[in-house]
Write an enzyme that holds these catalytic residues in place. Structure first.
Site, PDB file in Angstrom:
ATOM      1  N   ASP A 140       0.843  -1.187   0.000  1.00 52.76           N
ATOM      2  CA  ASP A 140       0.000   0.000   0.000  1.00 52.76           C
ATOM      3  C   ASP A 140       0.888   1.250   0.000  1.00 52.76           C
ATOM      4  O   ASP A 140       1.760   1.376  -0.851  1.00 52.76           O
ATOM      5  CB  ASP A 140      -0.962  -0.066   1.197  1.00 52.76           C
ATOM      6  CG  ASP A 140      -1.950   1.075   1.263  1.00 52.76           C
ATOM      7  OD1 ASP A 140      -2.883   1.115   0.443  1.00 52.76           O
ATOM      8  OD2 ASP A 140      -1.781   1.953   2.140  1.00 52.76           O
ATOM      9  N   TYR A 186      -0.647  11.683   3.436  1.00 52.72           N
ATOM     10  CA  TYR A 186      -1.402  11.884   2.192  1.00 52.72           C
ATOM     11  C   TYR A 186      -1.605  13.361   1.861  1.00 52.72           C
ATOM     12  O   TYR A 186      -2.052  13.681   0.762  1.00 52.72           O
ATOM     13  CB  TYR A 186      -2.776  11.217   2.308  1.00 52.72           C
ATOM     14  CG  TYR A 186      -2.697   9.713   2.400  1.00 52.72           C
ATOM     15  CD1 TYR A 186      -2.776   8.916   1.263  1.00 52.72           C
ATOM     16  CD2 TYR A 186      -2.540   9.077   3.633  1.00 52.72           C
ATOM     17  CE1 TYR A 186      -2.701   7.530   1.346  1.00 52.72           C
ATOM     18  CE2 TYR A 186      -2.468   7.690   3.719  1.00 52.72           C
ATOM     19  CZ  TYR A 186      -2.546   6.933   2.570  1.00 52.72           C
ATOM     20  OH  TYR A 186      -2.460   5.566   2.653  1.00 52.72           O
ATOM     21  N   HIS A 229      -7.127  -6.391  -0.563  1.00 56.36           N
ATOM     22  CA  HIS A 229      -6.060  -5.380  -0.518  1.00 56.36           C
ATOM     23  C   HIS A 229      -5.005  -5.714   0.533  1.00 56.36           C
ATOM     24  O   HIS A 229      -3.834  -5.407   0.365  1.00 56.36           O
ATOM     25  CB  HIS A 229      -6.696  -4.018  -0.197  1.00 56.36           C
ATOM     26  CG  HIS A 229      -5.710  -2.910  -0.035  1.00 56.36           C
ATOM     27  ND1 HIS A 229      -5.062  -2.330  -1.103  1.00 56.36           N
ATOM     28  CD2 HIS A 229      -5.237  -2.271   1.073  1.00 56.36           C
ATOM     29  CE1 HIS A 229      -4.246  -1.378  -0.670  1.00 56.36           C
ATOM     30  NE2 HIS A 229      -4.333  -1.325   0.648  1.00 56.36           N
TER      31      HIS A 229
END
Length: 360
Positions: free
Chosen positions: A167, A279, A334
């Site tokens: 990720d 982020y 995921h």
């Protein structure tokens, strides 16, 4: 002169459209989450703001079979990093970089598996878990995160490693392989494509734009941290356990204690701001100027990933000049290294032991 000005004007228009998309989608995501908050309060305000007391970490976080808890302070940044290490010192280094919202514990299956032949180090990235978390978002730019890994390697006494990232940790792993190829013996990325593939895909494919909505939501101050904490961190639990985003029905589901370990770590005061700050600078850092990878690379992908379109995995190979292998696991989510640990470990062993020849 008109011809010379045209490229600059086109670049300015593209930039304007890009930032209009970013901020417009940020606003839309904020509105959606505010509606969710109002709905939750309307259904039960006491439950919305309820939070269980968690003073002691679950026993699984101190399981000696996973390795030893260690700390290192980086001289230049002054930050103290936490990591868990398994395997003898002096063996080749395997460095593990987790994603969001995870921490070192997401690599528990790999810490046990690879310690026989490697010094396995599962790091808490900057801002996560017991690693220091600078306050300002500027401290989480990609340049800082890349430098962290270089400094960690130096502090551990290694000049190179097998680098594995999942990720967001996969994003950092790709960047290390691009910027410091001499540091990476082999690169293993899990459910994250080459950064340029991701950047192009998120702008050109509405489905991926929708799946990556949290990237835009995280640009908003404070609200994302609050939304993760309501209903006793229900959003965090939902990511790992729901039918849409969690580990699949054929996967190795998190135990109650595993899930509590995640909630314990992210329920500590201020523990969500650092991870989300990762982020908040991404749109000013991408796309990359230098993007080719010269390291032997394995890309592992869970086909049922709720956040990443599987087509990005196929496109990634054009950016790898060296040996490249892609394996897509059907029915896998995921959270691949936790979802299918036995298969993932076997694929990694095969990749590590095989001779990889550079593309002609």
């Amino acid at each position: 002169q008109v011809v010379e000005c045209l490229p600059r004007k086109l670049a300015a228009v593209r930039s304007l459209l890009f930032w209009a998309l970013v901020y417009g989608y940020c606003g839309l995501c904020a509105a959606v989450h505010l509606l969710k908050l109002l709905w939750s309060i309307g259904r039960g305000p006491a439950r919305t703001f309820r939070r269980a007391a968690r003073e002691q970490p679950p026993a699984c976080l101190s399981d000696p079979s996973l390795g030893t808890h260690c700390y290192v302070r980086i001289k230049d940044s002054g930050l103290r990093f936490h990591y868990v290490a398994a395997g003898e010192r002096g063996k080749p280094l395997m460095l593990l970089l987790h994603g969001f919202p995870e921490f070192w514990y997401s690599w528990r299956h790999q810490l046990r598996e690879f310690k026989s032949e490697y010094r396995v180090v599962a790091l808490d990235l900057r801002g996560y878990g017991e690693t220091d978390a600078p306050i300002h978002r500027e401290n989480y730019k990609l340049d800082c995160l890349i430098t962290d890994i270089k400094d960690i390697l130096d502090s551990l006494g290694y000049s190179k490693c097998v680098l594995i990232g999942h990720d967001w940790g996969g994003m950092i792993a790709w960047l290390i392989a691009i910027c410091y190829p001499e540091m990476v013996m082999k690169l293993i990325a899990i459910n994250f494509p080459h950064p340029n593939v991701f950047t192009e895909y998120i702008l050109r494919h509405p489905v991926q734009l929708f799946k990556s909505s949290f990237y835009y939501f995280f640009q908003i101050p404070r609200l994302p941290e609050f939304m993760f904490s309501i209903n006793d961190f229900q959003a965090l639990k939902h990511l790992f356990t729901s039918q849409s985003t969690g580990i699949g029905h054929r996967g190795c589901r998190l135990t109650t204690e595993d899930l509590e370990a995640y909630v314990y770590v992210f329920s500590q005061p201020g523990a969500l701001s650092g991870p989300i700050n990762h982020y908040r600078s991404i749109f000013s850092c991408l796309p990359l100027k230098h993007h080719m990878v010269n390291t032997p690379t394995l890309l592992l992908w869970g086909e049922k990933d709720a956040f990443m379109e599987v087509e990005m995995a196929e496109v990634t190979k054009i950016y790898v000049k060296n040996y490249f292998r892609l394996t897509i696991l059907t029915e896998a989510s995921h959270w691949l290294q936790q979802d299918q640990p036995d298969i993932v470990n076997k694929l990694i062993w095969t990749f590590l032991k095989e001779e990889t020849k550079k593309k002609e």
